[in-house]
Every structure is written in C-alpha cells, then in structure tokens.
Enzyme design. Sequence first.
Site: not given
Ligand code: 13P
Ligand code: ZN
Length: 272
Positions: A116, A139, A141, A210, A169
């Site tokens: 990413e 980033h 999930h 995602h 809040e």
């Molecule tokens: P990477 O292992 O390349 O960081 O990817 C993980 C991920 O969450 C892709 O969106």
């Molecule tokens: Zn991801």
Amino acid sequence: MYNIFEAPFVKEMCEITAQMYRMGWDERNGGNISCRLDPQLVSQYLDLNDVKRVLPIGFDASEAKGQIFIVTGTGRYFRNVEKAPQDNMGIFRVAPCGNEIEVLWGFEGGGRPTSELPTHLLNHIERQKVDPENRVILHCHPANTLAMTFVHELDDKAFTKTLWRMITECIVVFPEGIGVLPWMVCGTLEIGIATAKKIHDYRAVIWGQHGIFGAGRDLDEAFGLVETIEKAAEIYIKIMNTPIKQSITDKELMAVCESFHLTPHEGWLDLE
Ligand code: 13P
Ligand code: ZN
C-alpha cells in the site's frame, strides 16, 4: 552513533504493531503503518549516506523527495514486528527522482515496503499540505468498521453522521467527518490517488469491505482516531437491528461542538 534498536521510532513502531495485533485489527499480514521521521534524529542512529538498496516504486512521489519514513514490510505480520523489527519493517528516503526509494535500514531477507505504499506516500504528501505536522498514516482491518461497510450507505456525510451519533465524543474527535470509498482493488496507484483526494479533507478514509486509513501527527493520534471510529461502528452493529427509542439530534451534536469550540463539517448538521 546510537543503537537503532533503541531508537524511539523503532520502539514505538514495535509497540503499536503489537497493540494493533492485540486489538484484532491486523490478522495475518493485514494492515500497514508509515511514519515520517526527522532526518536529524535518524542521523543519530544511521549513516544517511549509507544506502543499502534502491527500489523502484512505480509512481511519482517527488513531492516527498528527501523525506525519511519508517514503514512496515509487505506480507509481514504485525504480530512479529516486535520480535524481529529489522525483518518486518524498514527505513527509507524518497530519492530525488521521486520514483525510487533508498533503503537505509531494515527490510532484511529481501523484504520490501508494504504493497500500500502508493496510498501511504500520496496520503503523506496530501496531509502535509493541510497540516505540515502530520507524520503518521496507519491502515488496518477493524471488524466492526468493515462490517458497517456491508450494510450502510457508502457516502461521506451519511456514514459520518451515523458514527457521530454512536458516541457523543465522536464529533469532537473527527468534526471534519470521514471519507468513504467503495470497494476497489487494493495495493494499486488508483486506490492511492482516490484515498489521497479524500484524506485532504478528512483524517480518516474507510475502504468499503476492506478497512480504514487514519492520519495523525503521531502514532497516538492516528491510533486514537481509528479506535474511536471502530468503537462507534461496533455500537452501530450492536443496535442496527433494534428499534431505536432515542438518539442524538443534529442540534445536540452542534451543542457539543459549541461546548468544545469546534466547527463540524460545514452544512452537514441540519439545524432548521
Ligand atoms: P501488506 O502486507 O503489503 O502491507 O498488505 C496488507 C494490507 O492490509 C493490504 O491492504
Ligand atoms: Zn489492507
């Protein structure tokens, strides 16, 4: 020269990846983090003239040329960063040409930065235009935020307003709102460009089905933002099939903003 394993930025990355793994936000290799570092500080731990490898990145990041980042590696598990930081993350500088990076440390055993990277670097470039102090893009999930993208309209205003109502809040933490993108192929320049467009106006952008990207001046701020969104999403998922007896009105949300001297996203609160 000090020991790189003692550097505060290496230790902080180890701590936050372990914490995020424990939150359940980063299964397997899910998630990635980048943090812009002060070259002066890095030079106390690394020889900035000692470039270990030069890697092409396949896009133009020349607006970030010369900037140094610590970034998690692609395919690497957050669970393992603490045990072997040099294998699971690395430090690089964006080369003067803008489409290569110069590895200064880490990514050992043939590792590479996260897939990413387009989104990370383009987000850094965009956030710095709004806030020169922005240093972190994170980033992950988180399950409830993700679940919400299956059942809620993917519109910035509608999604944000639902979240604002889940915890009093929330509007204090993200008064400017949250950007939401429909599902797209991850790891591409296209998703990076689309995310960067949104992150100019918001510090958090959700990717449908995602995950989430959060920005901040430091790891605490970016983590706290994602944590708040995820908790609000959890409440939404818990109550979404239950008849609602009372909620927070737009006027009440405005009253919170007034009390905290904040300006909510213009035109989103219906105060008539
Ligand atoms: P990477 O292992 O390349 O960081 O990817 C993980 C991920 O969450 C892709 O969106
Ligand atoms: Zn991801």
